[in-house]
Design a protein around this motif. Structure first.
Motif, PDB file in Angstrom:
ATOM      1  N   GLN A  58       0.856  -1.184   0.000  1.00  2.00           N
ATOM      2  CA  GLN A  58       0.000   0.000   0.000  1.00  2.00           C
ATOM      3  C   GLN A  58       0.890   1.232   0.000  1.00  2.00           C
ATOM      4  OE1 GLN A  58      -3.632  -0.388   0.010  1.00  2.00           O
ATOM      5  NE2 GLN A  58      -2.677  -2.305  -0.633  1.00  2.00           N
ATOM      6  N   LEU A  64      -4.751   2.349   2.889  1.00  4.11           N
ATOM      7  CA  LEU A  64      -5.034   1.170   3.704  1.00  4.11           C
ATOM      8  C   LEU A  64      -6.301   1.367   4.524  1.00  4.11           C
ATOM      9  CD1 LEU A  64      -4.372  -1.585   4.908  1.00  4.11           C
ATOM     10  CD2 LEU A  64      -2.796  -0.431   6.482  1.00  4.11           C
ATOM     11  N   LYS A  67      -9.435   0.955   2.424  1.00  4.61           N
ATOM     12  CA  LYS A  67      -9.742  -0.442   2.103  1.00  4.61           C
ATOM     13  C   LYS A  67     -10.318  -1.169   3.317  1.00  4.61           C
ATOM     14  CE  LYS A  67      -6.673  -0.813  -1.787  1.00  4.61           C
ATOM     15  NZ  LYS A  67      -5.552  -1.479  -2.419  1.00  4.61           N
ATOM     16  N   GLN A  72     -12.625  -4.728   3.663  1.00  8.64           N
ATOM     17  CA  GLN A  72     -11.640  -5.725   3.258  1.00  8.64           C
ATOM     18  C   GLN A  72     -10.835  -6.182   4.474  1.00  8.64           C
ATOM     19  OE1 GLN A  72      -9.231  -4.909  -0.197  1.00  8.64           O
ATOM     20  NE2 GLN A  72     -10.735  -3.433  -0.971  1.00  8.64           N
ATOM     21  N   ILE A  77      -6.519  -7.598   1.322  1.00  2.59           N
ATOM     22  CA  ILE A  77      -5.741  -6.451   0.851  1.00  2.59           C
ATOM     23  C   ILE A  77      -4.381  -6.923   0.344  1.00  2.59           C
ATOM     24  CG2 ILE A  77      -4.563  -4.330   1.560  1.00  2.59           C
ATOM     25  CD1 ILE A  77      -6.928  -3.889   3.524  1.00  2.59           C
ATOM     26  N   SER A  81      -3.378  -6.886  -3.731  1.00  4.44           N
ATOM     27  CA  SER A  81      -2.403  -5.870  -4.138  1.00  4.44           C
ATOM     28  C   SER A  81      -0.997  -6.435  -4.304  1.00  4.44           C
ATOM     29  CB  SER A  81      -2.383  -4.726  -3.122  1.00  4.44           C
ATOM     30  OG  SER A  81      -1.959  -5.206  -1.862  1.00  4.44           O
TER      31      SER A  81
END
Length: 134
Positions: A58, A64, A67, A72, A77, A81
């Motif tokens: 991130q 962060l 999300k 999430q 996450i 990602s």
């Protein structure tokens, strides 16, 4: 495990990730002794924040937080990602264990409390990281 306990642990982990030890000391304490400051003069937590953001892949705390707010989990996450989920778990376990060790050294918990809480650290971190809070 009841939802209040899960929410408490999840909130505690996320908060500690963002705020380092400033909030972590009071997060588990039966008698809260908060250390509030607008500016954190201790830069050691900054590198831990960067380490966690790096493991989650991130670019910022805001990204962060967005999300997490969208529901999430830390696992999703990291997976979505290209982050390293195992590293995220290791970082958070290390941070929480350091806080427990500090509380033991300061005398705010007994060695029995330290031992009992230390046994639960990994389980709580993993459960929280796998759960989405919506």
């Amino acid at each position: 495990m009841n939802i209040k306990h899960v929410m408490f642990v999840g909130t505690m982990i996320v908060t500690m990730s963002f705020a380092g030890t400033a909030w972590g000391k009071s997060a588990i304490s039966p008698i809260p002794m908060p250390k509030w400051s607008i500016v954190d003069l201790d830069n050691s937590s900054e590198s831990e924040d960067d380490e966690l953001l790096g493991a989650l892949n991130q670019s910022s705390e805001e990204e962060l937080a967005d999300k997490l707010y969208q529901g999430q989990s830390l696992r999703s996450i990291a997976q979505n990602s290209g982050g390293n989920y195992d590293r995220v778990i290791a970082i958070q376990i290390k941070q929480l264990q350091e806080q427990l060790d500090e509380r033991l050294a300061n005398g705010s918990i007994s060695s029995e409390q330290h031992a009992l809480q230390s046994m639960e650290v990994a389980e709580l971190i993993i459960e929280s990281a796998n759960r989405a809070y919506i």
